[in-house]
Scaffold this motif. Structure first.
Motif, PDB file in Angstrom:
ATOM      1  N   UNK A  99       0.830  -1.206   0.000  1.00  0.00           N
ATOM      2  CA  UNK A  99       0.000   0.000   0.000  1.00  0.00           C
ATOM      3  C   UNK A  99       0.866   1.258   0.000  1.00  0.00           C
ATOM      4  N   UNK A 100       2.001   1.209   0.656  1.00  0.00           N
ATOM      5  CA  UNK A 100       2.895   2.363   0.668  1.00  0.00           C
ATOM      6  C   UNK A 100       3.463   2.630  -0.724  1.00  0.00           C
ATOM      7  N   UNK A 142       0.824   6.944  -6.629  1.00  0.00           N
ATOM      8  CA  UNK A 142      -0.467   7.622  -6.810  1.00  0.00           C
ATOM      9  C   UNK A 142      -0.348   9.085  -6.401  1.00  0.00           C
ATOM     10  N   UNK A 143       0.288   9.346  -5.243  1.00  0.00           N
ATOM     11  CA  UNK A 143       0.413  10.714  -4.733  1.00  0.00           C
ATOM     12  C   UNK A 143       1.251  11.594  -5.659  1.00  0.00           C
ATOM     13  N   UNK A 193       5.563  14.050 -11.279  1.00  0.00           N
ATOM     14  CA  UNK A 193       6.161  12.798 -11.748  1.00  0.00           C
ATOM     15  C   UNK A 193       7.684  12.899 -11.743  1.00  0.00           C
ATOM     16  N   UNK A 194       8.320  11.851 -11.295  1.00  0.00           N
ATOM     17  CA  UNK A 194       9.777  11.782 -11.249  1.00  0.00           C
ATOM     18  C   UNK A 194      10.183  10.429 -11.836  1.00  0.00           C
ATOM     19  N   UNK A 195      10.763  10.458 -13.012  1.00  0.00           N
ATOM     20  CA  UNK A 195      11.106   9.230 -13.723  1.00  0.00           C
ATOM     21  C   UNK A 195      11.981   8.314 -12.884  1.00  0.00           C
ATOM     22  N   UNK A 234      -1.196   4.764 -11.933  1.00  0.00           N
ATOM     23  CA  UNK A 234      -0.233   5.851 -11.740  1.00  0.00           C
ATOM     24  C   UNK A 234       0.825   5.859 -12.837  1.00  0.00           C
ATOM     25  N   UNK A 235       1.348   4.699 -13.189  1.00  0.00           N
ATOM     26  CA  UNK A 235       2.360   4.628 -14.248  1.00  0.00           C
ATOM     27  C   UNK A 235       1.765   5.099 -15.576  1.00  0.00           C
TER      28      UNK A 235
END
Length: 116
Positions: free
Chosen positions: A3-4, A10-11, A18-20, A50-51
């Protein structure tokens, strides 16, 4: 914890940050796991969502998630939102996995109604 991992990617997407490198690190970690048994359906759908939303391509991650979902044998634990997010993510990311889509279609067709 699953979940983390799910909440983190998601966050970042929700915050439009976004950070590749972060997405690659998360994907590499998930891919390296022996299995995804500790991941709940929502975790899996949130990760691929998210991806896809971030435009972060990772075919190996999408394959691992799809193969896991198929290996479950049934999708009873997937609520309609998790199913639709998963299907949307694969389509949006242009990750073709016909067996996954056939498995989801079979599950949906077997429902008594679309509210299940």
């Amino acid at each position: 914890k699953p979940q983390e991992l799910s909440n983190t990617v998601w966050a970042f997407v929700k915050a439009e940050e976004s950070d590749t490198r972060l997405f690659k690190m998360m994907a590499d970690h998930i891919i390296a796991l022996d299995n995804l048994h500790s991941f709940k359906p929502q975790d899996l759908s949130n990760i691929v969502w998210a991806f896809a939303t971030a435009g972060e391509s990772n075919p190996e991650l999408f394959k691992k998630v799809a193969d896991h979902i198929i290996a479950l044998g049934n999708l009873r634990e997937f609520d309609p939102q998790a199913l639709s997010n998963t299907a949307w993510a694969y389509a949006t990311a242009e990750e073709s996995h016909s067996t996954l889509f056939k498995t989801m279609a079979k599950h949906i067709l077997a429902l008594d109604n679309l509210h299940s």
